[in-house]
Scaffold this motif. Structure first.
Motif, PDB file in Angstrom:
ATOM      1  N   SER A 306      -5.620 -14.923   9.726  1.00  0.00           N
ATOM      2  CA  SER A 306      -4.185 -14.730   9.933  1.00  0.00           C
ATOM      3  C   SER A 306      -3.707 -13.469   9.214  1.00  0.00           C
ATOM      4  CB  SER A 306      -3.409 -15.947   9.416  1.00  0.00           C
ATOM      5  OG  SER A 306      -3.829 -17.097  10.109  1.00  0.00           O
ATOM      6  N   SER A 350       0.204 -18.463   9.901  1.00  0.00           N
ATOM      7  CA  SER A 350      -0.831 -19.450   9.595  1.00  0.00           C
ATOM      8  C   SER A 350      -1.139 -20.289  10.821  1.00  0.00           C
ATOM      9  CB  SER A 350      -0.342 -20.353   8.464  1.00  0.00           C
ATOM     10  OG  SER A 350      -1.239 -21.412   8.259  1.00  0.00           O
ATOM     11  N   SER A 352      -2.974 -23.176  10.788  1.00  0.00           N
ATOM     12  CA  SER A 352      -2.811 -24.598  10.443  1.00  0.00           C
ATOM     13  C   SER A 352      -1.410 -24.926   9.975  1.00  0.00           C
ATOM     14  CB  SER A 352      -3.785 -24.954   9.318  1.00  0.00           C
ATOM     15  OG  SER A 352      -3.480 -24.176   8.163  1.00  0.00           O
ATOM     16  N   THR A 358      -0.566 -19.830   1.369  1.00  0.00           N
ATOM     17  CA  THR A 358       0.554 -19.321   2.172  1.00  0.00           C
ATOM     18  C   THR A 358       1.811 -20.139   1.885  1.00  0.00           C
ATOM     19  OG1 THR A 358      -1.113 -18.760   3.806  1.00  0.00           O
ATOM     20  CG2 THR A 358       1.153 -18.558   4.513  1.00  0.00           C
ATOM     21  N   VAL A 401     -14.084 -24.109  12.922  1.00  0.00           N
ATOM     22  CA  VAL A 401     -13.620 -23.577  11.624  1.00  0.00           C
ATOM     23  C   VAL A 401     -13.336 -22.077  11.733  1.00  0.00           C
ATOM     24  CG1 VAL A 401     -14.382 -23.102   9.260  1.00  0.00           C
ATOM     25  CG2 VAL A 401     -14.586 -25.403  10.205  1.00  0.00           C
ATOM     26  N   ALA A 402     -14.136 -21.375  12.507  1.00  0.00           N
ATOM     27  CA  ALA A 402     -13.881 -19.948  12.698  1.00  0.00           C
ATOM     28  C   ALA A 402     -12.726 -19.785  13.690  1.00  0.00           C
ATOM     29  CB  ALA A 402     -15.131 -19.266  13.227  1.00  0.00           C
ATOM     30  N   SER A 403     -11.688 -19.167  13.225  1.00  0.00           N
ATOM     31  CA  SER A 403     -10.491 -19.021  14.055  1.00  0.00           C
ATOM     32  C   SER A 403     -10.722 -17.978  15.146  1.00  0.00           C
ATOM     33  CB  SER A 403      -9.335 -18.598  13.151  1.00  0.00           C
ATOM     34  OG  SER A 403      -8.144 -18.559  13.869  1.00  0.00           O
ATOM     35  N   VAL A 607      -7.279 -24.886   4.517  1.00  0.00           N
ATOM     36  CA  VAL A 607      -7.567 -24.727   3.089  1.00  0.00           C
ATOM     37  C   VAL A 607      -6.333 -25.120   2.283  1.00  0.00           C
ATOM     38  CG1 VAL A 607      -8.455 -23.163   1.327  1.00  0.00           C
ATOM     39  CG2 VAL A 607      -9.197 -22.913   3.684  1.00  0.00           C
TER      40      VAL A 607
END
Ligand code: M6R
Length: 610
Positions: A306, A350, A352, A358, A401-403, A607
């Motif tokens: 992000s 973000s 999530s 953040t 998991v990898a955006s 996270v």
């Protein structure tokens, strides 16, 4: 990080807990465990490693048990062992707890509890909570009261679920800083860290807020504050379909999400473009639009992928919305003295909406009286709710998991924001219309790139054993170099560096030899000629060059070792296309290395610790 599930109702609980944990495994996969009430006892099964290890321990899924909690762990305090897996018991094995978050004062509490004779069986910070609950239960003889009093002692963050053989008709759930939702079914209730865990059972949810303590029964639940005040929260209906959180025939979520990008971009821009006005409409920003136009500076804050999107946003906004932009690592922002002026606007980006760094950055900004806007994917997430205004990117659930698709959707939304502000300044109707039209063209162009999957897979075959990679780009594509390198690092464990191509000669060029693959993002844009010179510099040192180039660039083929062509687009939108081959390259390299693409080691999707 860490995922929590809870159920109370008329269905057998073990399959619901295991199923929910599988859906939450993206939040952490160091260990998992379940705790359920059966024959007036709490039974706990837990195992280090993936949920499949836990499944091996369960002999009978059909046990007559209708209340339970579960947890999938991303380790913070204590190694990923059986002992450190949740649920944790109190001394008498009467109370079981799962926790997501960090108890910052756990050392002090642990010492006090040990002095009182409480024995600990794990190295976790979480275990202090269950002993505290047990301590207060002895005094209060009420589970919810004991939880409330215990939480008063906790400094840090938590999302917790508690079951007990002492009060067998309820689950207690509470949150501060770690997300929790209560799902409402017919004669049943769920608790979960995130919607995918319960989506196949219900779409009706209540988002718990910080400080909420929920006493959840089969047929109703009662919500109070930590200070014991009654609270009422709206039931929200999630507009999500179960198919969006399944693999749909793809071997991995990451690949599915890469291939979803034509659609996710469409969803990000749908209903927001007013082509006839060369403009856009962002409903969530209407009431702050004047503030945005008058603001003297935008501060974009984010982490990881992000943050890379924010860097591209900086280029867009400065060029076309003529507004100074600073991009801040959220994790650094509050640990210095960020100078925020009255007309500054902080934009938190973000996927999530739960990233602790953040969230901390936006809380700091609000303390300093800045207006905070959120650009989030997850609807109803903490960042979305704590921002004063915002835009959802509508990329749909991202489980890998990898955006991937969240990144391109973030860029699309930042482009919309640029047009929105720009058109109120000096961005012409013509150029506004051009950007909008090109945004509309992107899904088709992404599909064309996705068709090159086989070509990219062949490239992966050639390079998957390389120990290092360099990624270089300039201008709008410098952040793409960073993002390409991050994708490779996180899923293939190959060391990769992203750099502005011109910086190479100030140091990284020393790394170049015949064994070093170097990915150049070299589309025909304002820095093209300069990039060509950088490529020559690498070739002169025998580096192996893979170029991401424009489809009409016929001359680059003879200069580089490998080339992947992408359709032409506006320079400001080119990162939305150039990242796609890099996502596929990282994916196929990781697959060739036999790695778990969706759950890379040491990482978690969300996270929620600082
Ligand atoms: O959910 P967020 O966008 O706030 O997450 C930020 C980072 O943790 C995230 O982008 C991370 O870097 C991803 N694993 C990247 O693929």
């Amino acid at each position: 990080m860490c995922g929590i599930i809870g159920y109370i109702g008329e269905k057998k609980v073990i399959p619901i807990l295991i199923n929910g944990l599988k859906r939450l495994e993206y939040r952490g996969y160091d260990s998992s465990g379940i705790g359920y009430l059966m024959k007036k006892k709490v039974i706990v099964n837990k195992a280090a490693g993936k949920i499949s290890n836990l499944e091996k321990l369960i002999s009978d899924y059909d046990e007559d048990t209708f209340i339970g909690i579960g947890h999938t762990r991303w380790s913070t305090h204590g190694a990923p062992t059986n002992e450190n897996a949740h649920p944790h018991f109190d001394g008498g094995a009467r109370i079981a707890l799962v926790h997501n978050g960090i108890v910052e004062n756990y050392r002090t509490l642990k010492t006090k509890l040990k002095d009182l004779g409480y024995q600990f069986t794990s190295e976790t910070d979480s275990e202090v909570i269950v002993h505290l609950i047990s301590y207060f239960y002895e005094k209060e003889k009420s589970l919810v009261e004991a939880v409330r009093l215990a939480l008063h002692e906790i400094e840090g963050t938590y999302g917790i679920c508690v079951v007990s053989s002492l009060e067998q008709d309820k689950i207690i759930a509470a949150r501060k800083g770690s997300p929790l939702i209560v799902g409402i079914g017919e004669n049943e209730h769920f608790v979960a860290s995130d919607a995918p865990a319960i989506l196949e059972y219900t779409n009706n949810v209540v988002f718990l807020e910080d400080g909420d303590v929920a006493e959840i029964y089969k047929d109703h639940f009662n919500l109070k504050s930590l200070a014991n005040q009654q609270i009422k929260r709206e039931v929200e209906v999630l507009d999500l379909d179960i198919s969006t959180i399944e693999k749909g025939g793809f071997p991995h979520f990451m690949l599915k999400e890469i291939f979803e990008q034509p659609e996710s971009i469409q969803n990000s821009i749908r209903g927001r473009i007013v082509l006839s006005a060369g403009n856009v409409k962002l409903g969530g920003l209407e009431h702050v639009l004047d503030d945005l136009i008058n603001s003297k500076r935008l501060i974009l804050t984010a982490c990881g992928t992000s943050w890379h999107a924010a860097l591209v946003g900086e280029y867009m906004l400065e060029q076309y919305a003529e507004i100074p932009v600073e991009v801040e690592y959220a994790s650094e922002f509050r640990y210095r003295n960020p100078i925020l002026n009255r007309n500054d606007i902080v934009v938190a980006i973000s996927q999530s909406g739960e990233t602790a760094d953040t969230l901390a950055a936006i809380r700091e900004s609000k303390k300093r009286n800045a207006t905070v806007l959120g650009v989030c994917n997850v609807v109803g997430s903490s960042i979305a709710r704590e921002s004063q205004a915002g835009v959802y990117i509508h990329a749909g659930p991202e489980i890998g998991v990898a955006s991937t698709k969240a990144f391109t959707s973030q860029l699309a939304v930042l482009a919309l924001l640029t047009v929105l502000i720009g058109r109120r300044k000096n961005l012409s109707f013509g150029y506004g219309e051009k950007i909008c039209q090109e945004l509309l063209n992107l899904p088709k162009k992404i599909s064309q790139i996705l068709q090159k999957q086989n070509e990219i897979e062949e490239l992966a075959q050639q390079f998957y054993q390389a120990p290092n990679f360099l990624y270089l780009g300039r201008g709008y594509n410098f952040p793409v170099a960073l993002e390409g390198a991050l994708k490779l690092k996180e899923i293939s464990y190959i060391h990769a560096e992203g750099y502005p191509a011109a910086e190479m000669k100030h140091g990284p060029i020393a790394l170049v030899d015949e064994n070093m693959p170097i990915v150049f993002i070299a589309t025909k844009d304002s820095t093209y000629e300069k990039i060509l010179s950088n490529i020559e510099e690498v070739k002169a040192r025998k580096g192996k060059v893979i170029a991401i180039a424009s489809e009409d660039d016929n001359s680059i083929d003879s200069i580089v070792d490998h080339v992947i062509k992408v359709p032409n687009t506006l320079e400001m939108l080119s990162p939305i296309l150039t990242i796609i081959p890099l996502q596929l390259l990282a994916y196929h390299i990781a697959v060739k290395k036999g790695l778990n693409v969706d759950q890379p080691r040491n990482l978690a999707k969300s996270v929620t610790v600082e």
